[in-house]
Scaffold this motif. Structure first.
Motif, PDB file in Angstrom:
ATOM      1  N   PHE B  39     -54.059  30.458 -24.402  1.00  0.00           N
ATOM      2  CA  PHE B  39     -52.643  30.399 -24.772  1.00  0.00           C
ATOM      3  C   PHE B  39     -51.791  30.168 -23.533  1.00  0.00           C
ATOM      4  O   PHE B  39     -50.901  29.323 -23.518  1.00  0.00           O
ATOM      5  CB  PHE B  39     -52.214  31.689 -25.473  1.00  0.00           C
ATOM      6  N   LEU B  40     -52.092  30.949 -22.466  1.00  0.00           N
ATOM      7  CA  LEU B  40     -51.279  30.838 -21.244  1.00  0.00           C
ATOM      8  C   LEU B  40     -51.339  29.424 -20.665  1.00  0.00           C
ATOM      9  O   LEU B  40     -50.318  28.856 -20.283  1.00  0.00           O
ATOM     10  CB  LEU B  40     -51.743  31.865 -20.204  1.00  0.00           C
ATOM     11  N   LEU B  41     -52.537  28.867 -20.619  1.00  0.00           N
ATOM     12  CA  LEU B  41     -52.689  27.512 -20.078  1.00  0.00           C
ATOM     13  C   LEU B  41     -51.935  26.494 -20.925  1.00  0.00           C
ATOM     14  O   LEU B  41     -51.237  25.620 -20.409  1.00  0.00           O
ATOM     15  CB  LEU B  41     -54.175  27.145 -20.048  1.00  0.00           C
ATOM     16  N   THR B  42     -52.077  26.625 -22.242  1.00  0.00           N
ATOM     17  CA  THR B  42     -51.395  25.695 -23.143  1.00  0.00           C
ATOM     18  C   THR B  42     -49.892  25.815 -22.993  1.00  0.00           C
ATOM     19  O   THR B  42     -49.161  24.821 -22.972  1.00  0.00           O
ATOM     20  CB  THR B  42     -51.801  25.977 -24.599  1.00  0.00           C
ATOM     21  N   LEU B 256     -44.860  17.339  -5.386  1.00  0.00           N
ATOM     22  CA  LEU B 256     -44.690  18.288  -6.479  1.00  0.00           C
ATOM     23  C   LEU B 256     -45.199  17.668  -7.787  1.00  0.00           C
ATOM     24  O   LEU B 256     -45.836  18.342  -8.593  1.00  0.00           O
ATOM     25  CB  LEU B 256     -43.219  18.679  -6.623  1.00  0.00           C
ATOM     26  N   LEU B 257     -44.918  16.368  -7.956  1.00  0.00           N
ATOM     27  CA  LEU B 257     -45.406  15.685  -9.159  1.00  0.00           C
ATOM     28  C   LEU B 257     -46.933  15.677  -9.170  1.00  0.00           C
ATOM     29  O   LEU B 257     -47.557  15.933 -10.212  1.00  0.00           O
ATOM     30  CB  LEU B 257     -44.852  14.252  -9.190  1.00  0.00           C
ATOM     31  N   VAL B 258     -47.518  15.423  -7.997  1.00  0.00           N
ATOM     32  CA  VAL B 258     -48.985  15.456  -7.904  1.00  0.00           C
ATOM     33  C   VAL B 258     -49.498  16.833  -8.325  1.00  0.00           C
ATOM     34  O   VAL B 258     -50.459  16.955  -9.078  1.00  0.00           O
ATOM     35  CB  VAL B 258     -49.450  15.125  -6.465  1.00  0.00           C
ATOM     36  N   GLY B 259     -48.793  17.872  -7.852  1.00  0.00           N
ATOM     37  CA  GLY B 259     -49.182  19.238  -8.209  1.00  0.00           C
ATOM     38  C   GLY B 259     -49.189  19.439  -9.711  1.00  0.00           C
ATOM     39  O   GLY B 259     -50.136  19.983 -10.284  1.00  0.00           O
ATOM     40  N   ARG B 260     -48.146  18.972 -10.393  1.00  0.00           N
ATOM     41  CA  ARG B 260     -48.049  19.171 -11.845  1.00  0.00           C
ATOM     42  C   ARG B 260     -49.083  18.322 -12.573  1.00  0.00           C
ATOM     43  O   ARG B 260     -49.720  18.783 -13.517  1.00  0.00           O
ATOM     44  CB  ARG B 260     -46.642  18.816 -12.349  1.00  0.00           C
ATOM     45  N   ILE B 261     -49.230  17.068 -12.146  1.00  0.00           N
ATOM     46  CA  ILE B 261     -50.184  16.199 -12.859  1.00  0.00           C
ATOM     47  C   ILE B 261     -51.610  16.711 -12.657  1.00  0.00           C
ATOM     48  O   ILE B 261     -52.416  16.707 -13.589  1.00  0.00           O
ATOM     49  CB  ILE B 261     -50.026  14.727 -12.391  1.00  0.00           C
ATOM     50  N   THR B 262     -51.894  17.179 -11.444  1.00  0.00           N
ATOM     51  CA  THR B 262     -53.221  17.744 -11.213  1.00  0.00           C
ATOM     52  C   THR B 262     -53.452  18.922 -12.147  1.00  0.00           C
ATOM     53  O   THR B 262     -54.524  19.090 -12.725  1.00  0.00           O
ATOM     54  CB  THR B 262     -53.370  18.195  -9.748  1.00  0.00           C
ATOM     55  N   PHE B 263     -52.417  19.735 -12.309  1.00  0.00           N
ATOM     56  CA  PHE B 263     -52.541  20.875 -13.237  1.00  0.00           C
ATOM     57  C   PHE B 263     -52.872  20.388 -14.643  1.00  0.00           C
ATOM     58  O   PHE B 263     -53.771  20.894 -15.306  1.00  0.00           O
ATOM     59  CB  PHE B 263     -51.249  21.695 -13.234  1.00  0.00           C
ATOM     60  N   LEU B 264     -52.117  19.378 -15.088  1.00  0.00           N
ATOM     61  CA  LEU B 264     -52.323  18.885 -16.462  1.00  0.00           C
ATOM     62  C   LEU B 264     -53.729  18.309 -16.632  1.00  0.00           C
ATOM     63  O   LEU B 264     -54.412  18.586 -17.611  1.00  0.00           O
ATOM     64  CB  LEU B 264     -51.283  17.804 -16.798  1.00  0.00           C
ATOM     65  N   PHE B 265     -54.161  17.506 -15.659  1.00  0.00           N
ATOM     66  CA  PHE B 265     -55.457  16.831 -15.777  1.00  0.00           C
ATOM     67  C   PHE B 265     -56.629  17.786 -15.556  1.00  0.00           C
ATOM     68  O   PHE B 265     -57.670  17.647 -16.188  1.00  0.00           O
ATOM     69  CB  PHE B 265     -55.549  15.682 -14.767  1.00  0.00           C
ATOM     70  N   LYS B 266     -56.453  18.705 -14.619  1.00  0.00           N
ATOM     71  CA  LYS B 266     -57.584  19.539 -14.233  1.00  0.00           C
ATOM     72  C   LYS B 266     -57.658  20.813 -15.073  1.00  0.00           C
ATOM     73  O   LYS B 266     -58.635  21.060 -15.767  1.00  0.00           O
ATOM     74  CB  LYS B 266     -57.442  19.899 -12.753  1.00  0.00           C
ATOM     75  N   ASP B 267     -56.575  21.607 -15.032  1.00  0.00           N
ATOM     76  CA  ASP B 267     -56.629  22.912 -15.687  1.00  0.00           C
ATOM     77  C   ASP B 267     -56.477  22.813 -17.199  1.00  0.00           C
ATOM     78  O   ASP B 267     -57.102  23.560 -17.939  1.00  0.00           O
ATOM     79  CB  ASP B 267     -55.541  23.830 -15.117  1.00  0.00           C
ATOM     80  N   TRP B 268     -55.627  21.871 -17.636  1.00  0.00           N
ATOM     81  CA  TRP B 268     -55.357  21.823 -19.069  1.00  0.00           C
ATOM     82  C   TRP B 268     -56.314  20.873 -19.787  1.00  0.00           C
ATOM     83  O   TRP B 268     -57.068  21.273 -20.660  1.00  0.00           O
ATOM     84  CB  TRP B 268     -53.896  21.406 -19.306  1.00  0.00           C
ATOM     85  N   LEU B 269     -56.314  19.608 -19.403  1.00  0.00           N
ATOM     86  CA  LEU B 269     -57.141  18.629 -20.119  1.00  0.00           C
ATOM     87  C   LEU B 269     -58.584  18.629 -19.636  1.00  0.00           C
ATOM     88  O   LEU B 269     -59.493  18.226 -20.367  1.00  0.00           O
ATOM     89  CB  LEU B 269     -56.543  17.221 -19.965  1.00  0.00           C
ATOM     90  N   GLY B 270     -58.800  19.065 -18.400  1.00  0.00           N
ATOM     91  CA  GLY B 270     -60.163  19.119 -17.874  1.00  0.00           C
ATOM     92  C   GLY B 270     -60.809  17.760 -17.676  1.00  0.00           C
ATOM     93  O   GLY B 270     -62.036  17.636 -17.742  1.00  0.00           O
ATOM     94  N   ILE B 271     -59.992  16.706 -17.412  1.00  0.00           N
ATOM     95  CA  ILE B 271     -60.615  15.388 -17.234  1.00  0.00           C
ATOM     96  C   ILE B 271     -61.017  15.130 -15.789  1.00  0.00           C
ATOM     97  O   ILE B 271     -61.723  14.183 -15.503  1.00  0.00           O
ATOM     98  CB  ILE B 271     -59.734  14.214 -17.761  1.00  0.00           C
ATOM     99  N   ILE B 272     -60.544  15.950 -14.852  1.00  0.00           N
ATOM    100  CA  ILE B 272     -61.095  15.828 -13.491  1.00  0.00           C
ATOM    101  C   ILE B 272     -61.614  17.186 -13.067  1.00  0.00           C
ATOM    102  O   ILE B 272     -61.194  18.219 -13.589  1.00  0.00           O
ATOM    103  CB  ILE B 272     -60.041  15.309 -12.477  1.00  0.00           C
ATOM    104  N   SER B 273     -62.516  17.176 -12.101  1.00  0.00           N
ATOM    105  CA  SER B 273     -63.128  18.446 -11.712  1.00  0.00           C
ATOM    106  C   SER B 273     -62.338  19.066 -10.566  1.00  0.00           C
ATOM    107  O   SER B 273     -61.803  18.375  -9.724  1.00  0.00           O
ATOM    108  CB  SER B 273     -64.548  18.210 -11.267  1.00  0.00           C
TER     109      SER B 273
END
Lengths: 310, 273, 419
Positions: B39-42, B256-273
């Motif tokens: 829930f928190l991640l979402t 900062l944008l890189v930070g947010r996108i990395t969060f979305l791709f890595k922690d949320w969507l899990g498409i990068i390691s």
């Protein structure tokens, strides 16, 4: 035969798409069509997202302002005392956290005694996270209180600095866990900030690097290095090299330090380099922004010429 | 509420729940409270996307996130302020029983009664809330302004004034103040960053930059003739500095944008390691 | 039996320093390079010489600065000195104790002995009390060392005046005198010239334009409190703008971030309307309070800009991260924009998004130029003279830098501020 890695293919594909898109925009613009600002946002998003997915990295070389910090830590005799202050919050973290990680690693691998602290409320949790999740797993042999110590956050902004410049234990009678400083070996012989061989402030707001210079290191002539968010990096340059020995400006500074560090320490050759990784998207996004500036200017001057004619 | 708005809301809610369930399942092996973490991640991802949606146009999701942020940060600052400033700094020097109440070590000292002064000043500052006694808040305010000015005075004059003036005493001929004549200069000409030519050029830039910058901010004379030309150079130097500052800012924002996108791709969507 | 052994041991220990004096130098001369490291360590090194201890200047007391010339066997001679130990006692004959937790590494020739000022501390070092110092040069075996002669007595004391800060005092006095002279001149009515500023010249045109278009003027005082210089300068400019607005009968909107700033701004606008002889046209609701939350304030002001479409937006005062958001919205709304701030980090944003920008000090100059207040005018003139002095100093400095050597060092010394 030429072997292309996953990143190389990604880079080529990204560049082709961006170039085609920009060409199309230039063509539309020359025809006199208004370009919606959201198109620019999409380009920036793509140029940032694509290098992240493909893990595109470019090589960096440390410039003199960054190299001087690296050399200072590298050349200090083993067991020197270094104070690192994490003066930032989560909003600034993507920029300056890479610096905090690599500096912590470098100081510990050289066998220095490191003291971590923070002047920002939100720095406390970042401090714990960075030390426990990024730095310490690489150094299982290092012992708290002997090799490093975490003092945590202290409220009082410049007031804290003013006091610790002359009397450290007055402001920090205990460490983060409530252990008295008098019983911590690192603080043997430490009375004030002057007893540190190097002070590093990583941050970008107030209080931050500037306040450290004004209240602590400049008055007492303590060697000082700063790692700052890009926005205030230009304001730090007047202090270099007399009042600060080196500056890491934004993620570029962090990337330069990382490349110097992994180049010289075999053990960390394959470590994660968030700074270097961020420079991939940076490079592409900057290219796109420059292209848009050029396109904008072409349109502007053509428009002006037309107006002058009519 | 219009039908289209309802549909957007329903879609977002559905996506949120789907993400929550998927994230919960994915985190089963890592966390014990996997559905809470999910829930928190979402929720983090939802807030990030809501803020970014402003780039399209202003919308209720953006407003919700913004207000949540303002409220949470104000409350956080207040709570942390209480626990670190009042409980952390003041109470241990004020009274032993209060320190015991808050379970923090009492700091004994000879002059601890001085710490009642900030208590009184603090209360006087709060008087600002009253219309009748509001004047009382001016006394501690004067104290704050006076002491801050005094404290900053020396620091700024030393680090930003006298030391900065001394830093402009740089040799304009030769890199380290040794000018060995024009013959030597040309025979040892090099374009490397540490070379004599580059060092000399950067010294000239510093000297002329400070000189012309000061001239630009000289208000007692009309900027005409040679004076005006120096002033023009000054404004050019200022503009170049602002440009550098702007460039750095762009870099900061992209990070900062890189930070947010990395969060979305890595922690949320899990498409990068 | 036990007493006898203790006595012998004490005698032996006492003899060590003397033996150093007697045998030290001979031993050093006799020692050849063939001797092993172990035997070297056991040979007593030469003691340090020229020991001095003084009260540390410019501090709050409780501290001594100890200096000495390193032992002849430190780095040279026998090369067997590895550490130094600073010993202190309040009695020249006995009970010397090591100062500091650690021994000093070889090569050290100075030590600042800071004691505590707290009486209850173990480390308490009383002012105005006699102390005696001695330095031990120690070999690899910490029991083999040679002590210097005893220096003392010395007393520590605190100073009222920190001589290290004299340059700051001199700078302040010079600046103060200059300012006072010019303030006095301005008060006497001397005509102090201030060059016109493009940003301020544009104000008149902008107000004229607003009147022609029948659209309002939006004036933002920034996020600073009423005590900040930028806000105070902004008040003066507001007063002038309000007066002209009253004369032209244009609408003025002043949304405020700070309640105190709002109260002051209301007074200012009202008195400007009075000066213009149009006090009836003054509407209190034109100067209003919005909120003290940074981005909520920005959102509200942006809304006003897009609804009212002001002909002119003026941003004068202290601005932070909101500067670009405000100025960009204003530019989109098609308003003429004039800005001024002393917040260096925000100036670039104003420069790109506004038509005119008062850069840093120009904001203060503008308020002095418009207000003709003797104090503002005088301090501006004083600052100008200080700048002229800096330019002169810079030129002298650059010349001495080219001469180099002692001349430069002596000149730099004049600017050195020590804690």
């Amino acid at each position: 035969m030429l072997l292309l890695t996953f990143s190389d293919i990604g880079l080529i594909v990204t560049l082709v798409i961006i170039a085609a898109g920009l060409g199309l925009i230039l063509k539309l613009a020359l025809k006199g069509k208004e370009i919606d600002r959201r198109i620019i946002f999409i380009f920036i998003f793509f140029s940032v997202a694509s290098p992240i997915i493909f893990q595109i990295k470019f090589s960096e070389k440390a410039t003199a302002v960054v190299k001087s910090i690296y050399d200072k830590i590298d050349n200090l005799p083993e067991g020197s005392k270094i104070l690192i202050s994490f003066d930032f919050d989560p909003a600034m973290a993507p920029e300056v956290q890479p610096m905090a990680i690599v500096l912590g690693r470098h100081a510990l691998i050289k066998g220095h005694e490191v003291v971590f602290m923070s002047l920002w409320t939100t720095g406390q949790s970042l401090l714990t996270e960075i030390i426990n999740e990024y730095i310490l797993p690489d150094f299982p042999e290092k012992q708290e209180f002997i090799d490093y110590v975490t003092l945590g956050f202290k409220a009082g902004n410049e007031g804290v600095l003013k006091v610790i410049a002359t009397d450290f234990k007055k402001m920090f009678p205990v460490d983060n866990n409530g252990r008295p400083l008098d019983s911590i070996p690192i603080f043997d012989g430490v009375k004030s900030c002057s007893d540190f061989d190097l002070v590093i402030s990583i941050g970008g707001g107030k209080p931050g690097p500037k306040e450290w210079i004004l209240f602590v290191t400049d008055p007492s002539n303590i060697p000082m290095a700063v790692g700052v968010a890009a926005v205030i990096a230009p304001q730090m340059y007047p202090y270099y090299p007399a009042q600060v020995l080196g500056i890491m400006g934004g993620v570029k500074g962090a990337a330069e330090y990382e490349s110097e560090f992994i180049g010289n320490y075999e053990r960390f050759k394959d470590m994660k380099t968030p700074g270097l990784l961020t420079m991939g998207p940076q490079t592409l996004a900057h290219t796109v922004i420059m292209a848009f500036i050029i396109i904008g200017n072409i349109i502007y001057f053509r428009k002006r010429k037309k107006e002058a004619k009519s | 509420m219009r039908k289209s708005s309802l549909m957007v809301l329903a879609t977002v809610a559905t996506l949120f729940i789907v993400s929550w369930i998927f994230k919960g399942i994915a985190l089963e092996d890592i966390y014990e409270s996997n559905y809470l973490q999910g829930f928190l991640l979402t929720f983090s991802a939802f807030l990030t996307l809501s803020i970014m949606s402003f780039l399209y146009k202003d919308n209720p999701f953006y407003k919700f996130s913004e207000h949540l942020f303002v409220g949470v940060s104000a409350a956080y600052a207040m709570v942390v302020g209480f626990w670190t400033t009042i409980v952390g700094n003041l109470v241990p020097r004020l009274s032993e029983s209060l320190s015991n109440f808050f379970q923090i070590p009492y700091q004994e000292g000879t002059y601890n009664f001085f710490y009642y002064l900030p208590v009184i000043f603090g209360l006087m500052l709060l008087m600002r809330l009253s219309k009748k006694h509001g004047w009382m808040s001016r006394i501690p305010l004067a104290f704050i302004i006076g002491t801050t000015a005094g404290l900053n005075f020396i620091g700024y004059l030393r680090s930003d004034f006298t030391n900065q003036i001394a830093a402009t005493f740089i040799p304009l001929l030769g890199a380290a103040g040794e000018w060995k004549g024009i013959g030597d200069f040309f025979s040892n000409l090099s374009l490397s960053a540490g070379g004599q030519l580059v060092m000399m050029l950067s010294n000239w830039v510093i000297f002329l930059g400070v000189f012309c910058g000061l001239i630009y901010f000289f208000f007692s004379r009309e900027h005409t003739g040679l004076f005006g030309k120096a002033s023009r150079v000054g404004i050019w130097i200022l503009m170049i500095t602002f440009g550098a500052s702007f460039g750095y800012t762009v870099m900061g924002r992209i990070s900062l944008l890189v930070g947010r996108i990395t969060f979305l791709f890595k922690d949320w969507l899990g498409i990068i390691s | 039996m036990r007493i006898k052994y203790s006595f012998l041991l004490a005698l032996f220990l006492l003899l060590i320093p003397f033996s150093a004096l007697i045998f030290g130098q001979d031993g050093a001369a006799a020692s050849g390079e063939t001797e092993s490291a172990d035997s070297l360590a056991l040979t007593l090194p030469a003691p340090v010489t020229n020991l001095k201890a003084i009260n540390t200047p410019n501090d709050h007391g409780h501290s001594f600065t100890v200096t000495w010339d390193i032992s002849a066997d430190d780095g040279g001679g026998l090369k067997n000195v590895l550490f130094y130990r600073v010993m202190r006692s309040d009695n020249p004959d006995s009970s010397f104790k090591q100062r500091g937790e650690n021994k000093l590494p070889r090569g050290a020739s100075t030590y600042q002995d800071n004691g505590s000022k707290r009486k209850e501390s173990d480390d308490f070092s009383a002012d105005f009390t006699d102390f005696y110092y001695r330095i031990d040069a120690i070999t690899i075996d910490s029991n083999v060392f040679s002590s210097s002669g005893i220096y003392g007595p010395v007393q520590s004391k605190g100073e009222w005046y920190n001589t290290g800060r004299t340059p700051v005092l001199v700078a302040v006095i010079i600046f103060l005198i200059l300012t006072m002279i010019f303030v006095a001149l301005a008060k006497k009515g001397a005509d102090l010239y201030i060059r016109p500023l493009a940003g301020i010249e544009a104000v008149d045109d902008a107000i004229g334009r607003a009147t022609e278009m029948g659209k309002p003027i939006l004036y933002i005082l920034g996020l600073g409190g009423a005590d900040q210089i930028a806000t105070i300068a902004s008040f003066t400019i507001l007063s002038r703008v309000a007066k002209q607005v009253a004369e032209y009968q244009t609408k003025l909107i002043v949304p405020c971030y700070d309640p105190i700033v709002m109260t002051v701004a209301q007074d200012i606008v009202k008195s400007s309307f009075m000066d213009a002889g149009r006090v009836d046209d003054y509407k209190e609701e034109s100067v209003y309070f919005v909120t003290q939350s940074q981005f909520a304030y920005v959102a509200a002001v942006n809304g006003t800009m897009l609804r009212e479409l002001p002909a002119t937006n003026m941003y004068m005062g202290k601005f932070y991260a909101e500067s670009l958001i405000l100025a960009e919205t204003g530019a989109l709304a098609g308003s003429i924009q004039i800005s001024g701030t002393d917040e260096i980090a925000q100036i670039p944003f104003f420069v790109v998004a506004c038509d005119y920008t008062l850069i840093g000090e120009e904001l203060y100059a503008a308020s002095a130029y418009l207000g003709k207040e003797p104090i503002l005018l005088g301090s501006l003139k004083g600052q100008d003279m200080a700048k002229a002095a800096i330019i002169v100093l810079m030129i002298i400095g650059v010349v001495t830098a080219n001469i180099g050597g002692e001349t430069l060092e002596n000149f730099r010394e004049l600017f050195k501020v020590i804690n």
